[in-house]
Design an enzyme around this catalytic site. Structure first.
Site, PDB file in Angstrom:
ATOM      1  N   ARG A 160     -12.994   0.043  -8.613  1.00  0.00           N
ATOM      2  CA  ARG A 160     -12.736  -1.059  -7.679  1.00  0.00           C
ATOM      3  C   ARG A 160     -13.761  -2.146  -7.961  1.00  0.00           C
ATOM      4  O   ARG A 160     -14.833  -1.886  -8.499  1.00  0.00           O
ATOM      5  CB  ARG A 160     -12.850  -0.568  -6.234  1.00  0.00           C
ATOM      6  N   ASP A 186      -1.987  -3.510  -4.752  1.00  0.00           N
ATOM      7  CA  ASP A 186      -1.904  -4.886  -4.251  1.00  0.00           C
ATOM      8  C   ASP A 186      -3.105  -5.719  -4.702  1.00  0.00           C
ATOM      9  O   ASP A 186      -2.949  -6.877  -5.098  1.00  0.00           O
ATOM     10  CB  ASP A 186      -1.740  -4.905  -2.723  1.00  0.00           C
ATOM     11  N   ASP A 216       0.004   4.453  -1.238  1.00  0.00           N
ATOM     12  CA  ASP A 216       0.296   4.074   0.149  1.00  0.00           C
ATOM     13  C   ASP A 216       1.684   3.437   0.305  1.00  0.00           C
ATOM     14  O   ASP A 216       2.128   3.219   1.422  1.00  0.00           O
ATOM     15  CB  ASP A 216      -0.750   3.067   0.658  1.00  0.00           C
ATOM     16  N   GLY A 260      -3.238   6.152   3.706  1.00  0.00           N
ATOM     17  CA  GLY A 260      -2.520   5.002   4.257  1.00  0.00           C
ATOM     18  C   GLY A 260      -3.466   4.199   5.121  1.00  0.00           C
ATOM     19  O   GLY A 260      -3.559   4.422   6.313  1.00  0.00           O
ATOM     20  N   ARG A 261      -4.212   3.271   4.466  1.00  0.00           N
ATOM     21  CA  ARG A 261      -5.220   2.563   5.263  1.00  0.00           C
ATOM     22  C   ARG A 261      -4.602   1.478   6.128  1.00  0.00           C
ATOM     23  O   ARG A 261      -5.085   1.197   7.216  1.00  0.00           O
ATOM     24  CB  ARG A 261      -6.345   2.028   4.394  1.00  0.00           C
ATOM     25  N   GLU A 315      -4.720   7.589   7.673  1.00  0.00           N
ATOM     26  CA  GLU A 315      -6.152   7.249   7.738  1.00  0.00           C
ATOM     27  C   GLU A 315      -6.433   5.956   8.507  1.00  0.00           C
ATOM     28  O   GLU A 315      -7.492   5.806   9.103  1.00  0.00           O
ATOM     29  CB  GLU A 315      -6.743   7.154   6.329  1.00  0.00           C
ATOM     30  N   ILE A 371      -4.028  15.365  -2.669  1.00  0.00           N
ATOM     31  CA  ILE A 371      -2.662  14.851  -2.832  1.00  0.00           C
ATOM     32  C   ILE A 371      -2.620  13.794  -3.936  1.00  0.00           C
ATOM     33  O   ILE A 371      -1.711  13.748  -4.759  1.00  0.00           O
ATOM     34  CB  ILE A 371      -2.171  14.267  -1.490  1.00  0.00           C
ATOM     35  N   ARG A 372      -3.653  12.955  -3.947  1.00  0.00           N
ATOM     36  CA  ARG A 372      -3.691  11.849  -4.904  1.00  0.00           C
ATOM     37  C   ARG A 372      -3.925  12.316  -6.341  1.00  0.00           C
ATOM     38  O   ARG A 372      -3.588  11.619  -7.294  1.00  0.00           O
ATOM     39  CB  ARG A 372      -4.844  10.933  -4.489  1.00  0.00           C
TER      40      ARG A 372
HETATM   41  N1  LIG Z   1      -7.831 -11.146  -4.643  1.00  0.00           N
HETATM   42  C1  LIG Z   1      -8.177 -10.581  -5.788  1.00  0.00           C
HETATM   43  N2  LIG Z   1      -8.337 -11.345  -6.912  1.00  0.00           N
HETATM   44  C2  LIG Z   1      -8.690 -10.769  -8.089  1.00  0.00           C
HETATM   45  N3  LIG Z   1      -8.913  -9.455  -8.253  1.00  0.00           N
HETATM   46  C3  LIG Z   1      -8.784  -8.653  -7.184  1.00  0.00           C
HETATM   47  C4  LIG Z   1      -8.406  -9.167  -5.902  1.00  0.00           C
HETATM   48  N4  LIG Z   1      -8.348  -8.125  -5.044  1.00  0.00           N
HETATM   49  C5  LIG Z   1      -8.679  -7.019  -5.755  1.00  0.00           C
HETATM   50  N5  LIG Z   1      -8.931  -7.335  -7.048  1.00  0.00           N
HETATM   51  C6  LIG Z   1      -9.344  -6.422  -8.100  1.00  0.00           C
HETATM   52  O1  LIG Z   1      -8.312  -5.460  -8.330  1.00  0.00           O
HETATM   53  C7  LIG Z   1      -8.875  -4.186  -8.602  1.00  0.00           C
HETATM   54  C8  LIG Z   1      -8.235  -3.136  -7.735  1.00  0.00           C
HETATM   55  O2  LIG Z   1      -8.180  -3.545  -6.363  1.00  0.00           O
HETATM   56  P1  LIG Z   1      -8.212  -2.477  -5.176  1.00  0.00           P
HETATM   57  O3  LIG Z   1      -7.936  -3.195  -3.924  1.00  0.00           O
HETATM   58  O4  LIG Z   1      -9.451  -1.674  -5.253  1.00  0.00           O
HETATM   59  O5  LIG Z   1      -7.051  -1.453  -5.549  1.00  0.00           O
HETATM   60  P2  LIG Z   1      -5.466  -1.600  -5.613  1.00  0.00           P
HETATM   61  O6  LIG Z   1      -5.143  -2.506  -6.721  1.00  0.00           O
HETATM   62  O7  LIG Z   1      -5.013  -0.211  -5.843  1.00  0.00           O
HETATM   63  O8  LIG Z   1      -5.029  -2.152  -4.276  1.00  0.00           O
HETATM   64  C9  LIG Z   1     -10.374  -4.306  -8.383  1.00  0.00           C
HETATM   65  O9  LIG Z   1     -11.004  -4.272  -9.647  1.00  0.00           O
HETATM   66  C10 LIG Z   1     -10.554  -5.615  -7.677  1.00  0.00           C
HETATM   67  O10 LIG Z   1     -11.733  -6.284  -8.050  1.00  0.00           O
HETATM   68  O1  LIG Z   2     -11.962   6.525  -1.810  1.00  0.00           O
HETATM   69  P1  LIG Z   2     -11.187   5.501  -2.574  1.00  0.00           P
HETATM   70  O2  LIG Z   2     -11.112   5.768  -4.011  1.00  0.00           O
HETATM   71  O3  LIG Z   2     -11.625   4.108  -2.257  1.00  0.00           O
HETATM   72  O4  LIG Z   2      -9.700   5.635  -2.108  1.00  0.00           O
HETATM   73  C1  LIG Z   2      -9.282   5.573  -0.778  1.00  0.00           C
HETATM   74  C2  LIG Z   2      -8.134   4.636  -0.628  1.00  0.00           C
HETATM   75  O5  LIG Z   2      -7.192   4.771  -1.646  1.00  0.00           O
HETATM   76  C3  LIG Z   2      -5.872   4.687  -1.105  1.00  0.00           C
HETATM   77  O6  LIG Z   2      -5.284   5.950  -1.178  1.00  0.00           O
HETATM   78  C4  LIG Z   2      -5.014   3.777  -1.936  1.00  0.00           C
HETATM   79  O7  LIG Z   2      -5.562   2.523  -1.980  1.00  0.00           O
HETATM   80  P2  LIG Z   2      -5.255   1.519  -3.194  1.00  0.00           P
HETATM   81  O8  LIG Z   2      -3.776   1.345  -3.229  1.00  0.00           O
HETATM   82  O9  LIG Z   2      -5.973   0.278  -2.822  1.00  0.00           O
HETATM   83  O10 LIG Z   2      -5.756   2.149  -4.432  1.00  0.00           O
HETATM   84  C5  LIG Z   2      -6.060   4.266   0.339  1.00  0.00           C
HETATM   85  O11 LIG Z   2      -5.109   4.816   1.201  1.00  0.00           O
HETATM   86  C6  LIG Z   2      -7.421   4.828   0.629  1.00  0.00           C
HETATM   87  O12 LIG Z   2      -8.057   4.160   1.683  1.00  0.00           O
HETATM   88 MG   LIG Z   3      -4.652  -1.543  -2.306  1.00  0.00          MG
END
Ligand SMILES: Nc1ncnc2c1ncn2[C@@H]1O[C@H](COP(=O)(O)OP(=O)(O)O)[C@@H](O)[C@H]1O
Ligand SMILES: O=P(O)(O)OC[C@H]1O[C@](O)(COP(=O)(O)O)[C@@H](O)[C@@H]1O
Ligand SMILES: [Mg+2]
Length: 460
Positions: A160, A186, A216, A260-261, A315, A371-372
């Site tokens: 992340r 997202d 999620d 599911g945050r 969650e 699960i993940r």
């Molecule tokens: N608004 C944004 N603009 C650019 N990069 C982002 C943005 N939000 C998240 N990211 C980047 O996307 C990657 C994954 O985002 P994260 O929210 O942790 O997981 P997910 O993509 O599963 O929702 C991270 O490396 C983060 O820095």
């Molecule tokens: O402990 P971590 O790696 O941050 O993951 C927890 C989070 O990952 C998720 O399963 C999935 O989140 P993303 O889609 O942002 O990867 C969330 O429901 C949960 O809060």
């Molecule tokens: Mg996400």
């Protein structure tokens, strides 16, 4: 709305960008798709997709249906491509949390590029976005990815945070990469959109493709995300265990926390699939503990009626009730919550201890990371294969700045903006949530005025 594409459609197409929209014609050369000569694909009638084929976003007709339907480009191989096989230098990166099926997508991108288009230069970026500028790449071949679909997680690693658009695009440019496949949720897709914009600004012939990943199921537009079915199946094991424990103990209560945050899809679907759950709590449906129509009253009712109870809590549920530091975020900027399952379990224990009328036996199960971490099931594997292949077909055809995913059962190319503009949430006025309420018999936790408001706004 036609976004950035040809304007010749007689209807509203949420179109995706193509190299021809920003690169001078002298820099682009069209070639016949090598699949024309492929022994497997060339024999299949109608294998190629017509460039103007589209997929309807809404397929339900009726008085209340949207007057002006919107469409997306149908995914699939085009007759012409904008890359020669030996010209392609592709990379794959995985970002965000884990989810079953990521390795299958990686495998199928590598094998699909190799076997369908004769592309042999594919590298993996390690450790998510930051790996673009802080780590070396690893070479990916059909041999090196063979068998990875049987493993959970991602062989490339993930992270992340660490999205630096310029540094990432510098790295892409420096390494001579011209197809970028980014698997993530997202947050990741917002990052993909930024990378695409920067690449377009620099006038590079680089196709940027997002492949939606989220356990999620919080990504809108697409039917569902890969790994979701596997997650529901795996969640059954935890619910079954909670049920066995609860049933075998006097006044047994089994509490299962699922991921599911912000969106309660896993909890909702796992509840519906199980039929042993007496109460499902999700972020979209606020609840309260004390008093008439509250959770404690319902628990007492279940214990009196059946001697045990099973609860599933997402969650992100109940956070309006939990006192927590609202400013806590993870490296990507996602809000961090207290563990709602532990909190709820403690509240229930305290309540019955204080009341002293029923001696309960509560077991709390948190299977979230288990699960993940499992490999994807058979149907998710097929889904992942289609995603990977359609991503490749789009990139080879010169499209860029798009996400791929199933819309009403047909895979489509979707502009980033439609994926990132909102999060997919459980609609508690939909029939699906009504099915949950009816299968659990739990209270709605709504007061009469809210019930009335919901009935007047419900459209399902
Ligand atoms: N608004 C944004 N603009 C650019 N990069 C982002 C943005 N939000 C998240 N990211 C980047 O996307 C990657 C994954 O985002 P994260 O929210 O942790 O997981 P997910 O993509 O599963 O929702 C991270 O490396 C983060 O820095
Ligand atoms: O402990 P971590 O790696 O941050 O993951 C927890 C989070 O990952 C998720 O399963 C999935 O989140 P993303 O889609 O942002 O990867 C969330 O429901 C949960 O809060
Ligand atoms: Mg996400």
């Amino acid at each position: 709305m036609v976004t950035g594409g040809d304007n010749h459609f007689p209807f509203l197409v949420d179109d995706i960008p193509h190299f021809t929209h920003y690169l001078p014609p002298q820099h682009l050369k069209e070639h016949s798709n090598p699949l024309h000569n492929h022994p497997a694909y060339s024999t299949v009638d109608q294998y190629f997709v017509d460039v103007d084929d589209v997929v309807a976003e809404n397929i339900v007709a009726g008085k209340k249906a949207q007057k002006r339907a919107r469409y997306f480009r149908l995914a699939g191989p085009r007759q012409q491509v904008f890359f020669e096989p030996q010209e392609v230098h592709a990379c794959i990166v995985t970002c965000g949390g884990l989810c079953p099926g990521i390795n299958t997508v990686i495998r199928e991108i590598v094998c699909g590029l190799h076997h369908m288009y004769g592309v042999h230069d594919v590298v993996g970026i390690q450790g998510g976005y930051k790996g673009f500028y802080s780590k070396n790449t690893i070479s990916l071949t059909p041999k090196s990815v063979n068998g990875i679909h049987k493993r959970g997680g991602t062989i490339l690693g993930t992270s992340r945070g660490g999205h630096g658009t310029s540094k990432i695009v510098d790295s892409i440019q420096h390494r001579g990469i011209n197809q970028v496949y980014i698997i993530g949720g997202d947050g990741t897709q917002k990052g993909v959109a930024a990378i695409y914009e920067e690449i377009r600004k620099r006038g590079l012939k680089v196709s940027v493709v997002g492949i939606p990943k989220t356990i999620d199921n919080d990504i809108p537009v697409i039917d569902k995300s890969f790994g979701f079915d596997t997650a529901i199946e795996e969640a059954q094991r935890a619910i079954d265990a909670a049920h066995v424990e609860a049933e075998s103990n006097e006044n047994g209560i089994g509490v299962v926390r699922l991921m599911g945050r912000n969106s309660g899809f896993i909890a909702m679907h796992a509840t519906l699939a199980s039929r042993d759950v007496d109460c499902c709590l999700i972020p979209e449906s606020p609840f309260y503990l004390e008093g008439e129509g509250g959770l404690f009253e319902y628990i007492e009712h279940c214990l009196k009626e059946q001697g045990h109870m099973v609860m599933v809590i997402a969650e992100g549920a109940g956070h309006e009730l939990i006192s927590e530091d609202k400013n806590q975020i993870d490296a990507s900027g996602n809000k961090l919550h207290e563990d709602a399952g532990s909190w709820l379990s403690q509240q229930i224990k305290d309540h019955f201890k204080e009341k002293g009328n029923i001696s309960i036996n509560l077991k709390y199960i948190d299977p979230t990371y288990m699960i993940r971490a499992v490999p994807s099931n058979a149907s998710d594997n097929i889904y992942c294969t289609l995603l990977a292949h359609n991503a490749i077909h789009g990139a080879m055809a010169g499209y860029t700045g798009f996400t791929v995913g199933p819309v009403n059962g047909e895979h489509a190319y979707i502009p980033f903006q439609r994926i990132t503009e909102r999060q997919n949430k459980v609609v508690t006025t939909d029939r699906m949530w009504a099915r949950v309420l009816s299968s659990t018999n739990q209270p709605t936790f709504l007061n009469p005025k809210q019930v009335n408001d919901q009935q007047t706004t419900s459209h399902n």
